[in-house]
Design a protein around this motif. Sequence first.
Motif, PDB file in Angstrom:
ATOM      1  N   ALA A 148       6.649   7.566  45.573  1.00 58.70           N
ATOM      2  CA  ALA A 148       6.789   6.118  45.415  1.00 58.70           C
ATOM      3  C   ALA A 148       5.774   5.311  46.197  1.00 58.70           C
ATOM      4  O   ALA A 148       5.793   4.085  46.134  1.00 58.70           O
ATOM      5  N   SER A 149       4.887   5.953  46.938  1.00 57.64           N
ATOM      6  CA  SER A 149       3.924   5.215  47.753  1.00 57.64           C
ATOM      7  C   SER A 149       2.535   5.799  47.545  1.00 57.64           C
ATOM      8  O   SER A 149       2.375   6.971  47.181  1.00 57.64           O
ATOM      9  N   SER A 150       1.527   4.993  47.786  1.00 59.02           N
ATOM     10  CA  SER A 150       0.153   5.467  47.604  1.00 59.02           C
ATOM     11  C   SER A 150      -0.177   6.591  48.592  1.00 59.02           C
ATOM     12  O   SER A 150      -0.755   7.613  48.205  1.00 59.02           O
ATOM     13  N   SER A 151       0.191   6.423  49.850  1.00 60.93           N
ATOM     14  CA  SER A 151      -0.045   7.484  50.834  1.00 60.93           C
ATOM     15  C   SER A 151       0.701   8.754  50.441  1.00 60.93           C
ATOM     16  O   SER A 151       0.164   9.861  50.548  1.00 60.93           O
ATOM     17  N   GLY A 152       1.934   8.590  49.997  1.00 62.79           N
ATOM     18  CA  GLY A 152       2.729   9.745  49.606  1.00 62.79           C
ATOM     19  C   GLY A 152       2.120  10.499  48.438  1.00 62.79           C
ATOM     20  O   GLY A 152       2.080  11.735  48.432  1.00 62.79           O
ATOM     21  N   GLU A 153       1.618   9.781  47.439  1.00 61.61           N
ATOM     22  CA  GLU A 153       1.027  10.449  46.281  1.00 61.61           C
ATOM     23  C   GLU A 153      -0.249  11.197  46.666  1.00 61.61           C
ATOM     24  O   GLU A 153      -0.494  12.307  46.172  1.00 61.61           O
ATOM     25  N   VAL A 154      -1.062  10.625  47.547  1.00 62.72           N
ATOM     26  CA  VAL A 154      -2.259  11.318  48.006  1.00 62.72           C
ATOM     27  C   VAL A 154      -1.880  12.608  48.736  1.00 62.72           C
ATOM     28  O   VAL A 154      -2.471  13.675  48.499  1.00 62.72           O
ATOM     29  N   LEU A 155      -0.913  12.527  49.620  1.00 60.88           N
ATOM     30  CA  LEU A 155      -0.493  13.711  50.368  1.00 60.88           C
ATOM     31  C   LEU A 155       0.140  14.747  49.446  1.00 60.88           C
ATOM     32  O   LEU A 155      -0.087  15.955  49.609  1.00 60.88           O
ATOM     33  N   ALA A 157      -0.527  15.176  46.281  1.00 59.47           N
ATOM     34  CA  ALA A 157      -1.571  15.753  45.430  1.00 59.47           C
ATOM     35  C   ALA A 157      -2.271  16.922  46.106  1.00 59.47           C
ATOM     36  O   ALA A 157      -2.760  17.833  45.425  1.00 59.47           O
ATOM     37  N   HIS A 158      -2.318  16.915  47.436  1.00 63.35           N
ATOM     38  CA  HIS A 158      -3.009  17.967  48.173  1.00 63.35           C
ATOM     39  C   HIS A 158      -2.031  18.872  48.922  1.00 63.35           C
ATOM     40  O   HIS A 158      -2.466  19.688  49.751  1.00 63.35           O
ATOM     41  N   ALA A 159      -0.751  18.758  48.620  1.00 60.35           N
ATOM     42  CA  ALA A 159       0.272  19.571  49.269  1.00 60.35           C
ATOM     43  C   ALA A 159       0.343  20.952  48.613  1.00 60.35           C
ATOM     44  O   ALA A 159      -0.175  21.159  47.504  1.00 60.35           O
ATOM     45  N   PRO A 160       0.986  21.913  49.261  1.00 62.10           N
ATOM     46  CA  PRO A 160       1.169  23.230  48.645  1.00 62.10           C
ATOM     47  C   PRO A 160       1.882  23.113  47.300  1.00 62.10           C
ATOM     48  O   PRO A 160       2.694  22.206  47.083  1.00 62.10           O
ATOM     49  N   ALA A 161       1.587  24.050  46.401  1.00 63.64           N
ATOM     50  CA  ALA A 161       2.126  23.993  45.042  1.00 63.64           C
ATOM     51  C   ALA A 161       3.651  24.015  45.021  1.00 63.64           C
ATOM     52  O   ALA A 161       4.273  23.331  44.209  1.00 63.64           O
ATOM     53  N   ASP A 162       4.274  24.782  45.947  1.00 62.96           N
ATOM     54  CA  ASP A 162       5.738  24.858  45.922  1.00 62.96           C
ATOM     55  C   ASP A 162       6.369  23.519  46.289  1.00 62.96           C
ATOM     56  O   ASP A 162       7.410  23.141  45.728  1.00 62.96           O
ATOM     57  N   LEU A 163       5.742  22.769  47.201  1.00 63.41           N
ATOM     58  CA  LEU A 163       6.258  21.448  47.540  1.00 63.41           C
ATOM     59  C   LEU A 163       6.070  20.487  46.368  1.00 63.41           C
ATOM     60  O   LEU A 163       6.963  19.685  46.066  1.00 63.41           O
ATOM     61  N   GLN A 164       4.936  20.558  45.702  1.00 61.25           N
ATOM     62  CA  GLN A 164       4.725  19.712  44.533  1.00 61.25           C
ATOM     63  C   GLN A 164       5.799  19.961  43.478  1.00 61.25           C
ATOM     64  O   GLN A 164       6.371  19.015  42.925  1.00 61.25           O
ATOM     65  N   GLU A 165       6.080  21.222  43.206  1.00 64.07           N
ATOM     66  CA  GLU A 165       7.084  21.544  42.188  1.00 64.07           C
ATOM     67  C   GLU A 165       8.476  21.091  42.623  1.00 64.07           C
ATOM     68  O   GLU A 165       9.276  20.642  41.801  1.00 64.07           O
ATOM     69  N   GLN A 166       8.744  21.184  43.901  1.00 64.11           N
ATOM     70  CA  GLN A 166      10.042  20.742  44.423  1.00 64.11           C
ATOM     71  C   GLN A 166      10.222  19.246  44.217  1.00 64.11           C
ATOM     72  O   GLN A 166      11.295  18.784  43.804  1.00 64.11           O
ATOM     73  N   ARG A 188       0.291  14.360  36.095  1.00 61.96           N
ATOM     74  CA  ARG A 188      -1.051  13.932  35.676  1.00 61.96           C
ATOM     75  C   ARG A 188      -1.704  13.056  36.737  1.00 61.96           C
ATOM     76  O   ARG A 188      -2.910  13.144  36.985  1.00 61.96           O
ATOM     77  N   ARG A 189      -0.908  12.201  37.383  1.00 64.11           N
ATOM     78  CA  ARG A 189      -1.453  11.343  38.438  1.00 64.11           C
ATOM     79  C   ARG A 189      -1.959  12.188  39.603  1.00 64.11           C
ATOM     80  O   ARG A 189      -3.006  11.885  40.190  1.00 64.11           O
ATOM     81  N   LEU A 190      -1.255  13.236  39.961  1.00 62.82           N
ATOM     82  CA  LEU A 190      -1.685  14.088  41.068  1.00 62.82           C
ATOM     83  C   LEU A 190      -3.020  14.753  40.747  1.00 62.82           C
ATOM     84  O   LEU A 190      -3.887  14.877  41.622  1.00 62.82           O
ATOM     85  N   ALA A 191      -3.189  15.171  39.498  1.00 58.82           N
ATOM     86  CA  ALA A 191      -4.473  15.746  39.088  1.00 58.82           C
ATOM     87  C   ALA A 191      -5.583  14.695  39.153  1.00 58.82           C
ATOM     88  O   ALA A 191      -6.710  14.989  39.590  1.00 58.82           O
ATOM     89  N   ASP A 192      -5.279  13.471  38.741  1.00 61.23           N
ATOM     90  CA  ASP A 192      -6.269  12.390  38.812  1.00 61.23           C
ATOM     91  C   ASP A 192      -6.670  12.102  40.254  1.00 61.23           C
ATOM     92  O   ASP A 192      -7.851  11.825  40.538  1.00 61.23           O
ATOM     93  N   ILE A 193      -5.704  12.147  41.170  1.00 61.49           N
ATOM     94  CA  ILE A 193      -5.997  11.888  42.583  1.00 61.49           C
ATOM     95  C   ILE A 193      -6.954  12.945  43.130  1.00 61.49           C
ATOM     96  O   ILE A 193      -7.920  12.626  43.834  1.00 61.49           O
TER      97      ILE A 193
END
Length: 258
Positions: A148-155, A157-166, A188-193
């Motif tokens: 829900a936040s710009s900082s959160g989405e950036v982090l 996007a570069h987090a471990p895959a298991d956290l992203q899936e969670q 898709r947004r995470l890939a764009d970031i």
Amino acid sequence: MSQIGTLATVARSSSGESVLERVVRVLEAFTPSDRALTVGELSRRAGLPAATGSRMVADMVEHGLLARDADRRVRVGTRLWELASRASPTLSLRELAMPVLEELHGHVGHHVQLGVLDGEQVLFVERLSADQAVINYTRIAARLPLHASSSGEVLLAHAPADLQEQVLAGPLARFTPFTITDPAVLRRRLADIRRDGFVVCCGFLHPEATGIAVPVRDEHRQVAAAVSVIVPNDERARDHIAPLAAAARRIEQRLSAP
């Protein structure tokens, strides 16, 4: 009974809960908006009987972890801040980033923030604001969901895959009609970031505010933090992308310097 067994018995209540677990609950009862509480309020929020809460508060005050105001309300003690600051993993990051954040803040004139990944949330370790700045819900030591936040989405996007899936598995809370709650859209947004190196979140937390964030990498080129600005949600918001990216590169240079 062995000495270790005796200590374990003493350290736990009749419910099987350790003293440390109860201490953590007492500290978690405080919030950025509720910095001072009565002993009764503190006990209720921590889920403790009144007598137990009173004893724990007295012990924590004695050790400086809590402090009493003149009206007998309780707040977090400076001793706790002192102990935490000695080994804080974010202390050097904040100190090195601060001159750059101050300069960026002078350019932006609204809010500048520094956030780090902590579980499924972004933890804000620094924030600079100004009078008459656009609305902003974050504060130092405050947290927001990653989606829900710009900082959160950036982090994220570069987090471990298991956290992203969670996180993608949800639920993804909606704060405004513009908050991304569709996992496919968020993916898709995470890939764009990762491709673009920045993200713009228009009205995700408040319709009048836009968050823009970029990653900050450490000397090993791993994303250590996100630096963001919160500005009015208007046609000029994207003008801040370039100076924000330049600020992130300067922080990275300071992190990598001997």
